[in-house]
Scaffold this motif. Structure first.
Motif, PDB file in Angstrom:
ATOM      1  N   THR A   1      12.980   6.032   3.014  1.00 12.66           N
ATOM      2  CA  THR A   1      11.627   6.485   3.330  1.00 12.66           C
ATOM      3  C   THR A   1      11.537   7.994   3.261  1.00 12.66           C
ATOM      4  O   THR A   1      10.452   8.544   3.152  1.00 12.66           O
TER       5      THR A   1
ATOM      6  N   LEU B   1      -0.055   3.050   1.136  1.00 13.53           N
ATOM      7  CA  LEU B   1       1.389   2.965   1.327  1.00 13.53           C
ATOM      8  C   LEU B   1       2.078   2.964  -0.034  1.00 13.53           C
ATOM      9  O   LEU B   1       1.550   2.406  -0.999  1.00 13.53           O
TER      10      LEU B   1
ATOM     11  N   ASP C   1       4.270   1.783  -3.090  1.00 12.01           N
ATOM     12  CA  ASP C   1       4.510   0.428  -3.580  1.00 12.01           C
ATOM     13  C   ASP C   1       5.968  -0.008  -3.461  1.00 12.01           C
ATOM     14  O   ASP C   1       6.261  -1.192  -3.376  1.00 12.01           O
TER      15      ASP C   1
ATOM     16  N   LEU D   1       8.199   0.320  -1.095  1.00  6.84           N
ATOM     17  CA  LEU D   1       8.810   0.161   0.227  1.00  6.84           C
ATOM     18  C   LEU D   1       9.494  -1.193   0.332  1.00  6.84           C
ATOM     19  O   LEU D   1       9.066  -2.166  -0.294  1.00  6.84           O
TER      20      LEU D   1
ATOM     21  N   GLU E   1      10.495  -4.848   1.986  1.00  6.54           N
ATOM     22  CA  GLU E   1       9.605  -5.875   2.539  1.00  6.54           C
ATOM     23  C   GLU E   1       9.343  -5.659   4.026  1.00  6.54           C
ATOM     24  O   GLU E   1       8.235  -5.859   4.504  1.00  6.54           O
ATOM     25  N   THR E   2      10.370  -5.270   4.757  1.00  4.42           N
ATOM     26  CA  THR E   2      10.205  -4.942   6.182  1.00  4.42           C
ATOM     27  C   THR E   2      10.961  -3.649   6.480  1.00  4.42           C
ATOM     28  O   THR E   2      11.934  -3.310   5.807  1.00  4.42           O
TER      29      THR E   2
ATOM     30  N   ASP F   1       6.281  -5.441   8.752  1.00  2.32           N
ATOM     31  CA  ASP F   1       5.982  -5.835   7.387  1.00  2.32           C
ATOM     32  C   ASP F   1       4.841  -4.943   6.873  1.00  2.32           C
ATOM     33  O   ASP F   1       4.331  -4.072   7.586  1.00  2.32           O
ATOM     34  N   ARG F   2       4.440  -5.151   5.640  1.00  4.76           N
ATOM     35  CA  ARG F   2       3.412  -4.298   5.033  1.00  4.76           C
ATOM     36  C   ARG F   2       2.091  -4.312   5.821  1.00  4.76           C
ATOM     37  O   ARG F   2       1.513  -3.253   6.047  1.00  4.76           O
TER      38      ARG F   2
ATOM     39  N   GLY G   1       0.515  -1.072   7.490  1.00  6.24           N
ATOM     40  CA  GLY G   1      -0.852  -0.683   7.145  1.00  6.24           C
ATOM     41  C   GLY G   1      -1.701  -0.466   8.382  1.00  6.24           C
ATOM     42  O   GLY G   1      -2.486   0.495   8.457  1.00  6.24           O
TER      43      GLY G   1
END
Length: 165
Positions: free
Chosen positions: A4, A41, A43, A45, A47-48, A87-88, A92
């Motif tokens: 990140t 966000l 793309d 990243l 999944e968790t 998660d996404r 978000g």
């Protein structure tokens, strides 16, 4: 897995887009697709993400993230060891709450917005009213800040300084 750290803070991404699109007088452009992309966000990243990764990505402390979860602003899953996994959609939501907070929206109002959103689509008019009211407060605050900036600029020039960018 992509670190990140390779992704600039969302506020930094947005500021970069705004600065490149701002007029010479500093006025901001209208919201367009470039600004929407800057707020989105990344793309790539995973999944968790764990709480430390979310804190690093968003600039929000782990303490604040746990607080947001405790008061119901975000729902976070847990892995087999009981650790938070974002998660996404959860990430978000954290980002959206962050933007609302950066705009000066009080936690109580953010909480009310989230409650309305969770009630379903029939609350869209109430959410719109809440956002319109908040927008009016932000515009008023911006006017106050512009006036304060004019006073500071005046004093700077009084002392022989310059207020150029």
């Amino acid at each position: 897995m992509t670190s990140t750290l390779e992704h600039p803070h969302p506020a930094t991404r947005l500021r970069s887009v705004l600065e490149s699109a701002a007029a010479e007088d500093g006025t901001l452009p209208p919201l367009d697709q470039a600004l929407v992309r800057a707020m989105a966000l990344p793309d790539d990243l995973p999944e968790t993400l764990g709480i430390a990764e979310v804190a690093e990505l968003t600039g929000i402390t782990a303490h604040t993230l746990r607080y947001y979860e405790r008061i119901g602003l975000v729902t976070v899953a847990r892995d087999a060891a009981g650790r938070r996994t974002y998660d996404r959609p959860a990430l978000g939501r954290v980002m959206f709450v962050t933007w609302l907070r950066l705009s000066g929206m009080p936690i109580a109002t953010v909480t009310r917005y989230v409650e309305l959103a969770q009630e379903g689509p029939h609350t869209s008019d109430a959410r719109l009213d809440l956002l319109l009211e908040h927008r009016a407060a932000v515009v008023s605050h911006l006017r106050d800040l512009q006036t304060a900036l004019a006073v500071v600029d005046y004093k700077i020039t009084t002392y022989g300084g310059s207020c150029g960018s």
